[in-house]
Scaffold this motif. Structure first.
Motif, short mmCIF file in Angstrom:
data_model
loop_
_atom_site.label_atom_id
_atom_site.label_comp_id
_atom_site.label_asym_id
_atom_site.label_seq_id
_atom_site.Cartn_x
_atom_site.Cartn_y
_atom_site.Cartn_z
N HIS A 29 31.60 36.49 111.43
CA HIS A 29 32.49 37.23 110.61
C HIS A 29 33.54 38.02 111.37
N GLY A 32 36.10 35.17 112.27
CA GLY A 32 36.91 35.23 111.36
C GLY A 32 38.00 36.21 111.26
N LEU A 33 37.56 37.44 111.20
CA LEU A 33 38.48 38.40 110.91
C LEU A 33 39.91 38.59 111.90
N THR A 36 42.34 35.56 111.26
CA THR A 36 42.84 35.59 110.00
C THR A 36 43.45 36.80 109.75
N SER A 38 42.25 38.49 107.31
CA SER A 38 41.98 38.73 105.86
C SER A 38 40.61 38.53 105.80
N GLN A 39 40.02 39.63 104.75
CA GLN A 39 38.59 39.45 104.65
C GLN A 39 38.21 38.13 103.90
N ALA A 42 38.32 35.18 106.30
CA ALA A 42 37.34 35.56 107.19
C ALA A 42 35.95 35.17 106.82
N TYR A 46 33.71 32.41 108.44
CA TYR A 46 32.36 32.61 108.80
C TYR A 46 31.43 31.66 108.25
N GLU A 238 35.10 35.74 120.82
CA GLU A 238 35.50 37.00 120.32
C GLU A 238 36.18 37.86 121.35
#
Length: 253
Positions: A29, A32-33, A36, A38-39, A42, A46, A238
């Motif tokens: 997750h 993804g954040l 992007t 964006s929640q 993301a 994810y 990450e």
């Protein structure tokens, strides 16, 4: 392996597996954040790597419900954000039923997922050989087992499928809702059977229970071994994304 050792093996592998699965979900997750910002986007990114496992999870619920005569409605594989920051990766709407059938439906993904993990790990990747080598501490055997796994045709595809299935097979909180009363009932049945002198019947069941415990412990251990390269990939991805964007994701403890 004795009865108690089999149970201890399940506990010893399940606890780190639960913690590792949580870590993997959080950091997928997080990636993804970082990608992007964006929640909603993301959550989609994810969920995507875990889609084969989510599909098996929900199909297992659906199939067992059908076999037990419990009506089902629509099945969804679209992730949804819920209160408290939790993400629901998929869902099958199942008609409310008795605790026993609800428990069987809830545990279905763990059974099917463990079976798939064992088949892929043993037949396609030889992860069982690696796990045995790690247990004995034989450096030569560990190296040989890794080489065997690396030479497997389509090794990364099989490893990815194992990763996706294993990290989506654990029952969700809603899957476990009916377990406590069923477990207490079964424990009560065992105690009453023992008091009434049916100990021979319990002894006949013991090998089946031990076999199931060994099966689960093997699947959990295999998952832990197979997760290692993906944990490294997630950490590297990450760190790289965070460095490039000058941002960092903080996770709840």
């Amino acid at each position: 392996m004795s009865d108690w050792l089999s149970l201890l093996a399940v506990i010893a592998t399940l606890i780190p597996l639960v913690l590792l699965e949580r870590w993997i979900h959080q950091h997928l997750h997080g990636i993804g954040l970082l990608l992007t910002g964006s929640q909603d986007a993301a959550v989609l990114l994810y969920a995507l790597p875990l889609l084969p496992g989510v599909l098996l999870h929900e199909l297992s619920h659906w199939l067992v419900a059908k076999l037990l005569g419990v009506k089902t409605a629509k099945m969804s594989l679209l992730p949804k954000r819920q209160r408290g920051g939790r993400v629901q990766l998929g869902a099958v709407i199942v008609q409310k039923t008795d605790a026993v059938r609800a428990s069987l439906i809830g545990v279905a993904p763990l059974v099917s997922g463990s079976l798939v993990v064992l088949v892929i790990g043993e037949r396609a990747l030889g992860v069982g050989l690696l796990g045995e080598a790690l247990r004995t501490g034989d450096i030569g055997a560990i190296f040989s087992a890794w080489l065997t796994a690396l030479r497997t045709p389509d090794m990364w595809l099989w490893l990815y499928l194992l990763f996706a299935v294993a990290n989506a097979m654990l029952p969700s909180p809603s899957d476990r809702e009916t377990w406590p009363p069923v477990i207490l009932f079964l424990a009560g049945v065992v105690v009453v059977a023992y008091i009434l002198g049916f100990s021979s019947f319990l002894l006949e069941l013991a090998p089946l229970v031990v076999t199931a415990l060994r099966w689960l412990a093997a699947a959990f251990a295999m998952t832990l071994v197979a997760d290692v390269p993906f944990v490294i990939l997630i950490l590297c991805a990450e760190w790289l994304l965070g460095t490039l964007r000058g941002q960092r994701v903080f996770y709840k403890k």
